[in-house]
Design an enzyme around this catalytic site. Sequence first.
Site, PDB file in Angstrom:
ATOM      1  N   ASP A  82      87.959  76.165  93.555  1.00 14.78           N
ATOM      2  CA  ASP A  82      87.055  75.816  94.653  1.00 14.78           C
ATOM      3  C   ASP A  82      87.072  74.323  94.976  1.00 14.78           C
ATOM      4  OD1 ASP A  82      85.738  74.928  92.377  1.00 14.78           O
ATOM      5  OD2 ASP A  82      83.758  75.322  93.212  1.00 14.78           O
TER       6      ASP A  82
ATOM      7  N   ASP B  81      85.378  71.657  94.161  1.00 17.09           N
ATOM      8  CA  ASP B  81      85.333  70.639  93.116  1.00 17.09           C
ATOM      9  C   ASP B  81      86.057  71.049  91.841  1.00 17.09           C
ATOM     10  OD1 ASP B  81      83.370  72.579  92.645  1.00 17.09           O
ATOM     11  OD2 ASP B  81      82.111  71.182  91.524  1.00 17.09           O
TER      12      ASP B  81
ATOM     13  N   SER C 242      80.688  71.602  96.047  1.00 18.62           N
ATOM     14  CA  SER C 242      81.438  72.693  95.436  1.00 18.62           C
ATOM     15  C   SER C 242      82.204  73.555  96.435  1.00 18.62           C
ATOM     16  CB  SER C 242      80.485  73.545  94.603  1.00 18.62           C
ATOM     17  OG  SER C 242      81.208  74.468  93.848  1.00 18.62           O
ATOM     18  N   HIS C 243      81.851  74.825  96.513  1.00 21.33           N
ATOM     19  CA  HIS C 243      82.593  75.777  97.340  1.00 21.33           C
ATOM     20  C   HIS C 243      82.085  75.804  98.779  1.00 21.33           C
ATOM     21  CE1 HIS C 243      79.013  77.393  95.659  1.00 21.33           C
ATOM     22  NE2 HIS C 243      78.960  78.271  96.639  1.00 21.33           N
TER      23      HIS C 243
ATOM     24  N   LYS D  88      82.006  74.200  83.991  1.00 22.28           N
ATOM     25  CA  LYS D  88      82.994  75.251  84.120  1.00 22.28           C
ATOM     26  C   LYS D  88      84.290  74.616  84.616  1.00 22.28           C
ATOM     27  CE  LYS D  88      80.994  76.858  88.524  1.00 22.28           C
ATOM     28  NZ  LYS D  88      79.677  76.242  88.704  1.00 22.28           N
TER      29      LYS D  88
ATOM     30  N   ASP E 245      85.771  73.598  89.700  1.00 20.54           N
ATOM     31  CA  ASP E 245      85.168  74.210  88.515  1.00 20.54           C
ATOM     32  C   ASP E 245      85.205  75.743  88.539  1.00 20.54           C
ATOM     33  OD1 ASP E 245      83.248  74.440  90.467  1.00 20.54           O
ATOM     34  OD2 ASP E 245      81.646  73.445  89.333  1.00 20.54           O
ATOM     35  N   ARG E 246      85.582  76.326  89.676  1.00 17.20           N
ATOM     36  CA  ARG E 246      85.630  77.795  89.720  1.00 17.20           C
ATOM     37  C   ARG E 246      87.065  78.297  89.647  1.00 17.20           C
ATOM     38  NH1 ARG E 246      81.074  80.245  93.693  1.00 17.20           N
ATOM     39  NH2 ARG E 246      79.398  78.831  93.093  1.00 17.20           N
TER      40      ARG E 246
HETATM   41  C1  VG1 Z   1      75.875  79.541  92.609  1.00 18.48           C
HETATM   42  C2  VG1 Z   1      76.347  80.536  91.575  1.00 18.48           C
HETATM   43  C3  VG1 Z   1      76.106  79.985  90.186  1.00 18.48           C
HETATM   44  C4  VG1 Z   1      76.778  78.609  90.044  1.00 18.48           C
HETATM   45  C5  VG1 Z   1      76.310  77.697  91.149  1.00 18.48           C
HETATM   46  C6  VG1 Z   1      77.038  76.374  91.147  1.00 18.48           C
HETATM   47  O1  VG1 Z   1      74.492  79.324  92.460  1.00 18.48           O
HETATM   48  O2  VG1 Z   1      75.709  81.775  91.737  1.00 18.48           O
HETATM   49  O3  VG1 Z   1      76.582  80.896  89.238  1.00 18.48           O
HETATM   50  O4  VG1 Z   1      76.465  78.038  88.812  1.00 18.48           O
HETATM   51  O5  VG1 Z   1      76.549  78.305  92.422  1.00 18.48           O
HETATM   52  O6  VG1 Z   1      78.422  76.547  91.210  1.00 18.48           O
HETATM   53  P1  VG1 Z   1      73.404  80.051  93.385  1.00 18.48           P
HETATM   54  O7  VG1 Z   1      72.104  79.458  92.984  1.00 18.48           O
HETATM   55  O8  VG1 Z   1      73.803  79.791  94.793  1.00 18.48           O
HETATM   56  O9  VG1 Z   1      73.508  81.505  93.077  1.00 18.48           O
HETATM   57  V1  VG1 Z   1      79.396  75.425  91.967  1.00 18.48           V
HETATM   58  O10 VG1 Z   1      80.960  75.895  91.822  1.00 18.48           O
HETATM   59  O11 VG1 Z   1      78.617  75.394  93.409  1.00 18.48           O
HETATM   60  O12 VG1 Z   1      79.001  73.904  91.193  1.00 18.48           O
HETATM   61 CO    CO Z   2      82.263  74.354  92.180  1.00 17.92          CO
END
Ligand code: VG1
Ligand code: CO
Length: 542
Positions: free
Chosen positions: A276, A278, A112-113, A375, A280-281
């Site tokens: 981000d 992937d 992801s990010h 998302k 989704d954000r």
């Molecule tokens: C974080 C965010 C959460 C999101 C998750 C995955 O998790 O707070 O809201 O669903 O990342 O997003 P955490 O456990 O680090 O707070 V992504 O864009 O990484 O798939």
């Molecule tokens: Co993501």
Amino acid sequence: MTRTVETTPYDDQKPGTSGLRKKVPVFQQKNYAENFIQSIFDALEGFAGKELVIGGDGRYFNREVIQIAIRMAAANGFGRVVVGKGGILSTPAASHLIRKRKAFGGIILSASHNPGGPHEDFGIKYNADNGGPAPEKLTDAIFANTRKISSYRIADFDPVDIDTIATTEAGGMTVEIVDPVTDYAALMESLFDFDAIRRMFAGGFRMRFDAMHAVTGPYAKEILENRLGAPDGTARNYHPLPDFGGHHPDPNLVHAKHLYDEMMGPDAPDFGAASDGDGDRNLIIGKGIFITPSDSLAMLAANAHLAPGYQDGLKGIARSMPTSGAADRVAEKMGVGMYETPTGWKFFGNLLDAGMATICGEESAGTGSDHVREKDGLWAVLLWLNILAVRGESAKDIVTKHWTTYGRNYYSRHDYEEVATDRANALVGELRAKLDALPGTRVRGMTIAAADDFAYHDPVDGSVSEHQGIRILFEGGSRVVLRLSGTGTSGATLRLYVERYEPDPARHDIDTQEALADLIGAADDIAGIRGHTGRDAPSVIT
Ligand code: VG1
Ligand code: CO
């Protein structure tokens, strides 16, 4: 030829908030990726001859693991794999592909990010046939398998050419390479009023979309510039790079500061957005105004009926617990259900499948709807564009009018990253131990009304998820929430979420950190954040 390879378990393959995430060198250990993929397959039933979608965000090690996943899918008996060309599929596009093709499920390779590169992060997650992240029951089963795995199955064949759109055979399985954008772009076109958005761009509307060298680049180029006629250059940093150009592909005010600065500057375009790693954000910034993800969720929900895909209204709204209550006020006014879930998109799946919620969101820049089961960054951007086109007002006007109608939820998240794990655990442990004693006590002139460790009772399947974050509610509706991240790959990340509701429009232009200063101080008084972490200030404020 198919081989069974003996292996031994790793003890660190517990999926977090969104799949398994580790540093690349961890994933490069012998059999590490293979063990996890086999553990996924071993947790599934009835996939013989069925279809598996495979794709990722293009980060370092993506191509290698895609080849492994294809060979293991063949050996385990899948009938067909569908792979995004170049190994590319954004998370929402993968979700859509699984649903559209009625595939058995999908493997998405992404962290992801988190940054990418030889020493940065990699990740694997499994999505089920509804297109959504594996529910807890399944991730628990996968983890249990990783602890006892003794062998995996893999087919021997030459690397598949994933850069040419074609359908071929390998190891007795059909391998279909597809364009990663086409189906997703068509879905967006079915939901939004592309004509109205096209007219808006033709009328001189200017926007900036920053793909942050991550997966949304090709999607944004095709949809915003080719299909909606936005000028060339609207999409920036649109070539996906294995190391995201050395940056964090995290669309927040720290890692996308250049976009924020541009949007606040004298020559700001009308609208700015970013996504981000992937896809989704989403980060949404109007000309001269940053819109928090929690506010954006509320505003999208309040205006969604302006888009063709949502013209019949919403069935309900869901948000993760730490997300601000701004959307609750919209749901209340609409007279639809409002659901509060633990952090992580997997918890929205049942509500969406059951038709109880149409739009969902998280404070972490995640917003989406029942069009997929993830998302969806570009979806949020397009819904904003649709609303702007129909209302013919600036983003800033829409925001201030929304606050006047519903009140403003001042909101901020403070992250303390890479805290020593034992220190972070000590903080949470001590806080948990005193939760029962907190109600009724006064901190910085505010009285604590309630405090608990959030537990979620899924209204659809009755499952219970405990220890999902500590909530401290003050009289008057303000609150602070503390929880540990489930996506980091080094040490622990403590997240502090702070929220205060302000109904009075005359008090809607206070600086956010100032508006929340007492609550931030109170959180430290109660939880001893500075003492435990040894930090004077958070690493990231959003
Ligand atoms: C974080 C965010 C959460 C999101 C998750 C995955 O998790 O707070 O809201 O669903 O990342 O997003 P955490 O456990 O680090 O707070 V992504 O864009 O990484 O798939
Ligand atoms: Co993501």
